[in-house]
Design an enzyme around this catalytic site. Structure first.
Site, PDB file in Angstrom:
ATOM      1  N   PHE A  17      12.829   9.500  20.467  1.00 16.09           N
ATOM      2  CA  PHE A  17      12.950   9.647  21.920  1.00 16.09           C
ATOM      3  C   PHE A  17      11.717  10.320  22.492  1.00 16.09           C
ATOM      4  O   PHE A  17      11.166  11.241  21.886  1.00 16.09           O
ATOM      5  CB  PHE A  17      14.169  10.507  22.276  1.00 16.09           C
ATOM      6  N   ASP A  18      11.324   9.882  23.673  1.00 16.35           N
ATOM      7  CA  ASP A  18      10.315  10.598  24.443  1.00 16.35           C
ATOM      8  C   ASP A  18      11.008  11.820  25.040  1.00 16.35           C
ATOM      9  O   ASP A  18      12.178  11.740  25.421  1.00 16.35           O
ATOM     10  CB  ASP A  18       9.768   9.695  25.546  1.00 16.35           C
ATOM     11  N   LYS A  19      10.325  12.947  25.107  1.00 18.07           N
ATOM     12  CA  LYS A  19      10.937  14.167  25.632  1.00 18.07           C
ATOM     13  C   LYS A  19      11.151  14.097  27.134  1.00 18.07           C
ATOM     14  O   LYS A  19      12.273  14.174  27.625  1.00 18.07           O
ATOM     15  CB  LYS A  19      10.082  15.396  25.289  1.00 18.07           C
ATOM     16  N   THR A  20      10.058  13.932  27.872  1.00 15.28           N
ATOM     17  CA  THR A  20      10.105  14.062  29.330  1.00 15.28           C
ATOM     18  C   THR A  20      10.849  12.914  29.988  1.00 15.28           C
ATOM     19  O   THR A  20      10.462  11.757  29.860  1.00 15.28           O
ATOM     20  CB  THR A  20       8.676  14.168  29.892  1.00 15.28           C
ATOM     21  N   THR A  22      13.686  11.717  29.245  1.00 15.20           N
ATOM     22  CA  THR A  22      14.696  11.118  28.381  1.00 15.20           C
ATOM     23  C   THR A  22      15.622  12.213  27.862  1.00 15.20           C
ATOM     24  O   THR A  22      16.826  12.187  28.113  1.00 15.20           O
ATOM     25  CB  THR A  22      14.032  10.367  27.205  1.00 15.20           C
TER      26      THR A  22
END
Length: 178
Positions: A17-20, A22
């Protein structure tokens, strides 16, 4: 997007997963503040300066402080990448990162420095505030985790799926979110 993807989904071993945006809300929010003295004036002065800035962190600070009495601001300048500077009530006010404080010769505060260390270890971005070259306040800002993210990650782990996170943030912020 098709039936084949669903047919092989049970083979998933890792979810990335992408952090920002998500795992997190994707927008900065003020999480903590500390004022050494003159809190009401400081909040009004900070809001007055930050309203003049276009930076996303400034917008988060203004949103957090809410609707305050507007103090007159003179000689406002945004110092690219490190903060803002202006005069309010004939006092020089600086709001920015540690680099700005060092550049302007601001006298630190052991109480605020300790809090800064703690908040940085939590992956928060810091905005230092100085009046007349003395550090008098500290604001912590972070992109907060979505409430459903922890639930989702825990669920995937229970299913035996490893969860990885990708981010362009610094390592301290990445570890704090992880």
């Amino acid at each position: 997007k098709d039936a084949e993807a669903l047919e092989i989904a049970h083979k998933t071993k890792i979810a990335v997963f992408d952090k920002t945006g998500t795992l997190t809300r994707g927008e900065p929010n003020v999480t903590d503040t500390i004022f050494l003295n003159g809190e009401v004036f400081m909040k009004e002065a900070i809001a007055a300066l930050e309203k003049l800035s276009e930076h996303p962190l400034s917008k988060a600070i203004v949103h957090h402080l809410g609707n305050l009495h507007d103090l007159p601001v003179k000689d406002f300048s945004a110092i690219e990448g490190i903060g803002v500077k202006a005069t309010v009530n004939n006092l020089t006010i600086l709001i920015g990162n540690k680099k700005l404080m060092e550049k302007e010769g601001v006298t630190g505060s052991s109480e605020l420095d300790k809090k800064a260390h703690d908040w940085m270890n939590e992956g928060k971005t810091l905005a230092y505030v100085s009046v007349e070259r003395k550090n008098v306040a500290l604001i912590a800002i972070a992109d907060t985790i979505k409430t459903e993210s922890k639930e989702m990650v825990d669920g995937l782990k229970r299913m035996g799926i490893a969860v990885w996170m990708i981010t362009g943030d610094n390592e301290a912020t990445a570890r704090a979110i992880a």
